[in-house]
Design a protein around this motif. Structure first.
Motif, PDB file in Angstrom:
ATOM      1  N   GLU A  64       0.620  -1.357   0.053  1.00 21.82           N
ATOM      2  CA  GLU A  64      -0.001  -0.211  -0.235  1.00 21.82           C
ATOM      3  C   GLU A  64       0.699   0.851  -0.050  1.00 21.82           C
ATOM      4  N   GLU A  67       2.775   1.435  -3.168  1.00 25.85           N
ATOM      5  CA  GLU A  67       1.443   2.751  -4.780  1.00 25.85           C
ATOM      6  C   GLU A  67       1.474   4.028  -3.696  1.00 25.85           C
ATOM      7  N   LYS A  68       1.899   4.672  -3.306  1.00 18.52           N
ATOM      8  CA  LYS A  68       1.437   6.335  -2.146  1.00 18.52           C
ATOM      9  C   LYS A  68       2.835   6.194  -2.952  1.00 18.52           C
ATOM     10  N   TYR A  88       0.943  -6.966   0.877  1.00 23.28           N
ATOM     11  CA  TYR A  88       0.722  -5.595   0.770  1.00 23.28           C
ATOM     12  C   TYR A  88      -0.135  -4.530   2.160  1.00 23.28           C
ATOM     13  N   SER A  89      -0.435  -5.592   2.579  1.00 23.62           N
ATOM     14  CA  SER A  89      -1.711  -4.501   3.400  1.00 23.62           C
ATOM     15  C   SER A  89      -0.815  -4.737   5.245  1.00 23.62           C
ATOM     16  N   THR A 108       2.063  -7.388  -3.776  1.00 29.29           N
ATOM     17  CA  THR A 108       3.562  -6.708  -3.495  1.00 29.29           C
ATOM     18  C   THR A 108       5.164  -7.156  -4.275  1.00 29.29           C
TER      19      THR A 108
END
Length: 213
Positions: A64, A67-68, A88-89, A108
């Protein structure tokens, strides 16, 4: 601090191809690893510090956040550090099915591949969680987990002076994989003091080998 917990002793019995817990004891190399980034506030000053001292490290990144903050991942790779998979989270793996755990890893991996063109990456699960089904899957697919042999405890609430004093008193040994984090400023502030001392003492720090692509 260096007394090995039972989990660490058991993980060291697994082959390095499945579970990397430390590097060669006969070398003078230590491995700094940073979890939970990339973070726009804390990762850049850490990268500045590592560059200042010519130190390469390994960053286990959360999907996450990738992506940011893709620009930070590009910088990490461009400056010669290893990027690894930290899910991923960052949710608790113990509360997930194996299918969900693997989804976190594969998602990921796909994000990381855009930056280093590697299909697979070394994986460190959130909080180092491991269970038999996930281990068996990784063994059958020739994937590698990375654990650690030296926990800096930089995530505990404490004055940075206390962290520095403890790490100075018991520095990482040859081959140690050092667990640190770049979602806060504790590691960077401590290393700002300790890296010059450790390097002057002859310690060397490398990124982990990338493993199978």
């Amino acid at each position: 601090m260096n007394l090995k917990p039972r989990k660490q002793q058991l993980l060291e019995l697994l082959p390095n191809a499945l579970m990397l817990t430390r590097g060669p004891r006969h070398s003078n190399i230590r491995y700094l690893t940073f979890d939970d980034g990339p973070d726009p506030q804390h990762t850049p000053p850490l990268l500045d510090l590592l560059a200042k001292h010519g130190v390469k490290a390994s960053f286990f990144l959360i999907g996450e956040k990738i992506e940011k903050h893709p620009e930070l991942v590009r910088r990490i790779v461009a400056e010669g550090h290893l990027i690894g998979n930290h899910s991923y989270s960052h949710w608790e793996f113990r509360n997930m099915t194996l299918r969900k755990q693997l989804s976190e890893v594969h998602r990921t991996d796909a994000l990381l591949s855009a930056f280093d063109q590697r299909r697979h990456h070394r994986v460190r699960t959130p909080r180092g969680y491991l269970a038999a089904p996930l281990l068996l899957y990784f063994a059958s697919h020739r994937r590698t987990f990375v654990h650690w042999s030296y926990d800096s405890l930089d995530y505990q609430p404490q004055p940075v002076e206390d962290l520095v004093a403890r790490l100075r008193d018991q520095p990482p040994a040859c081959g140690d994989i050092v667990l640190m984090h770049d979602d806060n400023d504790m590691a960077c502030n401590a290393l700002r003091v300790l890296l010059p001392e450790w390097l002057a003492d002859g310690h060397r720090f490398h990124a982990l080998p990338s493993g199978v692509a």
